[in-house]
Write a protein that holds these residues in place. Structure first.
Motif, PDB file in Angstrom:
ATOM      1  N   VAL A 276       0.834  -1.206   0.000  1.00 46.34           N
ATOM      2  CA  VAL A 276       0.000   0.000   0.000  1.00 46.34           C
ATOM      3  C   VAL A 276       0.870   1.258   0.000  1.00 46.34           C
ATOM      4  N   SER A 277       0.644   2.131  -0.963  1.00 43.63           N
ATOM      5  CA  SER A 277       1.311   3.432  -1.031  1.00 43.63           C
ATOM      6  C   SER A 277       0.247   4.529  -1.028  1.00 43.63           C
ATOM      7  N   LEU A 278       0.497   5.567  -0.228  1.00 41.56           N
ATOM      8  CA  LEU A 278      -0.520   6.603  -0.039  1.00 41.56           C
ATOM      9  C   LEU A 278       0.129   7.841   0.553  1.00 41.56           C
ATOM     10  N   ASP A 279      -0.171   9.014  -0.010  1.00 43.02           N
ATOM     11  CA  ASP A 279       0.291  10.285   0.540  1.00 43.02           C
ATOM     12  C   ASP A 279      -0.922  11.131   0.903  1.00 43.02           C
ATOM     13  N   ILE A 280      -0.905  11.674   2.124  1.00 41.61           N
ATOM     14  CA  ILE A 280      -1.999  12.510   2.613  1.00 41.61           C
ATOM     15  C   ILE A 280      -1.425  13.847   3.037  1.00 41.61           C
ATOM     16  N   ALA A 281      -2.003  14.921   2.516  1.00 45.33           N
ATOM     17  CA  ALA A 281      -1.486  16.261   2.765  1.00 45.33           C
ATOM     18  C   ALA A 281      -2.008  16.815   4.082  1.00 45.33           C
ATOM     19  N   LYS A 282      -1.326  17.809   4.585  1.00 46.20           N
ATOM     20  CA  LYS A 282      -1.752  18.489   5.807  1.00 46.20           C
ATOM     21  C   LYS A 282      -3.151  19.059   5.614  1.00 46.20           C
ATOM     22  N   GLY A 283      -4.043  18.771   6.570  1.00 49.07           N
ATOM     23  CA  GLY A 283      -5.405  19.285   6.529  1.00 49.07           C
ATOM     24  C   GLY A 283      -6.359  18.504   5.654  1.00 49.07           C
ATOM     25  N   GLU A 284      -5.889  17.434   5.020  1.00 52.37           N
ATOM     26  CA  GLU A 284      -6.749  16.647   4.143  1.00 52.37           C
ATOM     27  C   GLU A 284      -7.602  15.683   4.969  1.00 52.37           C
ATOM     28  N   VAL A 285      -8.853  15.535   4.575  1.00 46.63           N
ATOM     29  CA  VAL A 285      -9.774  14.603   5.231  1.00 46.63           C
ATOM     30  C   VAL A 285     -10.039  13.465   4.253  1.00 46.63           C
ATOM     31  N   VAL A 286      -9.621  12.255   4.639  1.00 45.23           N
ATOM     32  CA  VAL A 286      -9.676  11.099   3.748  1.00 45.23           C
ATOM     33  C   VAL A 286     -10.540  10.007   4.365  1.00 45.23           C
ATOM     34  N   ALA A 287     -11.494   9.518   3.601  1.00 49.15           N
ATOM     35  CA  ALA A 287     -12.307   8.377   4.030  1.00 49.15           C
ATOM     36  C   ALA A 287     -11.773   7.112   3.381  1.00 49.15           C
TER      37      ALA A 287
ATOM     38  N   MET B 111      -5.303  12.800  12.946  1.00 46.47           N
ATOM     39  CA  MET B 111      -6.343  12.063  13.663  1.00 46.47           C
ATOM     40  C   MET B 111      -6.765  10.851  12.846  1.00 46.47           C
ATOM     41  N   LEU B 112      -6.781   9.687  13.498  1.00 44.35           N
ATOM     42  CA  LEU B 112      -7.213   8.438  12.884  1.00 44.35           C
ATOM     43  C   LEU B 112      -8.509   7.983  13.541  1.00 44.35           C
TER      44      LEU B 112
ATOM     45  N   LEU C 276     -14.481  18.920  13.266  1.00 46.64           N
ATOM     46  CA  LEU C 276     -13.030  18.752  13.200  1.00 46.64           C
ATOM     47  C   LEU C 276     -12.527  18.957  11.768  1.00 46.64           C
ATOM     48  N   ALA C 277     -13.301  18.487  10.792  1.00 49.09           N
ATOM     49  CA  ALA C 277     -12.891  18.627   9.394  1.00 49.09           C
ATOM     50  C   ALA C 277     -12.792  20.095   8.994  1.00 49.09           C
ATOM     51  N   THR C 278     -13.662  20.933   9.531  1.00 51.57           N
ATOM     52  CA  THR C 278     -13.638  22.359   9.180  1.00 51.57           C
ATOM     53  C   THR C 278     -12.503  23.100   9.870  1.00 51.57           C
ATOM     54  N   ARG C 279     -11.879  22.471  10.876  1.00 51.67           N
ATOM     55  CA  ARG C 279     -10.824  23.131  11.640  1.00 51.67           C
ATOM     56  C   ARG C 279      -9.418  22.806  11.148  1.00 51.67           C
ATOM     57  N   GLY C 280      -9.311  22.088  10.040  1.00 49.24           N
ATOM     58  CA  GLY C 280      -8.006  21.885   9.428  1.00 49.24           C
ATOM     59  C   GLY C 280      -7.218  20.696   9.918  1.00 49.24           C
ATOM     60  N   PHE C 281      -7.856  19.788  10.663  1.00 44.96           N
ATOM     61  CA  PHE C 281      -7.153  18.583  11.098  1.00 44.96           C
ATOM     62  C   PHE C 281      -6.904  17.658   9.900  1.00 44.96           C
ATOM     63  N   THR C 282      -5.749  17.029   9.875  1.00 45.79           N
ATOM     64  CA  THR C 282      -5.521  15.918   8.957  1.00 45.79           C
ATOM     65  C   THR C 282      -6.255  14.714   9.538  1.00 45.79           C
ATOM     66  N   MET C 283      -7.196  14.142   8.781  1.00 38.40           N
ATOM     67  CA  MET C 283      -8.039  13.078   9.303  1.00 38.40           C
ATOM     68  C   MET C 283      -8.099  11.914   8.321  1.00 38.40           C
TER      69      MET C 283
ATOM     70  N   ASP D  92     -19.854  13.777   1.500  1.00 44.63           N
ATOM     71  CA  ASP D  92     -20.134  15.197   1.685  1.00 44.63           C
ATOM     72  C   ASP D  92     -19.083  15.960   2.476  1.00 44.63           C
ATOM     73  N   VAL D  93     -18.286  15.264   3.291  1.00 46.55           N
ATOM     74  CA  VAL D  93     -17.345  15.944   4.181  1.00 46.55           C
ATOM     75  C   VAL D  93     -15.896  15.713   3.778  1.00 46.55           C
ATOM     76  N   CYS D  94     -15.591  14.537   3.257  1.00 47.28           N
ATOM     77  CA  CYS D  94     -14.193  14.185   2.993  1.00 47.28           C
ATOM     78  C   CYS D  94     -13.700  14.767   1.673  1.00 47.28           C
TER      79      CYS D  94
END
Length: 263
Positions: A28-39, A179-180, A203-210, A222-224
């Motif tokens: 598995v390879s995956l990059d997640i940026a700061k503040g990104e919300v990923v489902a 946040m996981l 939390l998603a609107t506050r810029g957390f990486t989730m 709708d949120v991610c």
């Protein structure tokens, strides 16, 4: 390969995890940026929860590498600056996890501690925060999830939704940059799901990486920012949330969405 190294970023490169002869994560390879919300969605047994546990070093990977905030997780550096697999001490693991908040589907609150004690135990014991400061910060985190008035109650006196909100406050009290969430609503009665989803949206609107493993398709759509579909330990499809839901490119993603959205 240029991998993200800033605070609040997550990067997985060809991660492999096996349990005996069973390969649960297969490159598995995956990059997640700061503040990104990923489902992360997919059928049971596809490796979703194991992926989160590896990111938080609750499981040791068998191959590849994981970086959180630019630091390789689950490894320790040799004197030459290279990384090697090694059994880390509890203190070393605690330091690596210090800025990774994780919320489990089963809450995992300490039953013999009050709500506030549950929220403050991490900052006091892991980060060395003075008791008075930990209490003030803990009350602020409980206020954020609308649980401050229950600070002196014990978990057994709370509903499932309330316990999960306390678990989120406990994770926030460590001031994480990532946040996981491992299926945070799956153990809740249907009428209690909404109160936890409301906190996640905030939390998603506050810029957390989730990174959220979820069966709540409305939240994912709708949120991610991005939706990842996993099957058989692999990422089968990844894309902008609305695009994945409106026109998935992989037939297995399409079949999965058709099945779960019919329910």
């Amino acid at each position: 390969m240029n991998r993200p190294t800033a605070e609040g970023t997550v990067s997985l490169d060809k991660v492999i995890k096996r349990f005996g002869d069973n390969t649960v994560l297969d490159g598995v390879s995956l990059d997640i940026a700061k503040g990104e919300v990923v489902a992360i969605i997919g059928p049971s047994g596809s490796g979703k929860s194991t992926l989160l546990r590896c990111i938080n070093a609750l499981e040791k990977i068998d191959g590849g590498s994981i970086l959180v905030n630019g630091e390789e997780i689950g490894r320790r550096a040799t004197p030459g600056g290279r990384y090697e697999y090694a059994e880390l001490t509890p203190q070393q693991l605690a330091r690596q996890r210090a800025h990774i908040g994780m919320v489990f589907q089963s809450f995992n609150l300490f039953p013999s501690m009050t709500v506030l004690e549950n929220v403050t135990v991490g900052p006091r014991t892991v980060q060395g925060v003075p008791a008075a400061q930990a209490r003030a910060n803990g009350m602020a985190r409980l206020e954020e999830v609308a649980m401050a008035k229950f600070a002196d109650r014990y978990p057994r006196t709370l509903s499932g939704g309330q316990q999960q909100r306390v678990a989120i406050a406990r994770a926030l009290a460590m001031e994480p940059s990532v946040m996981l969430f491992d299926e945070p609503t799956s153990a809740l009665d249907p009428e209690l799901v909404g109160e936890v989803i409301k906190v996640l949206k905030d939390l998603a609107t506050r810029g957390f990486t989730m990174i959220v493993v979820t069966h709540e398709m409305g939240f994912a759509r709708d949120v991610c920012d991005r939706v990842i579909f996993m099957e058989g330990g692999e990422i089968v499809e990844s894309g902008e949330a609305h695009a994945v839901f409106s026109s998935p490119t992989n037939v297995r993603t399409q079949q999965f969405l058709e099945r779960v959205l019919e329910r």
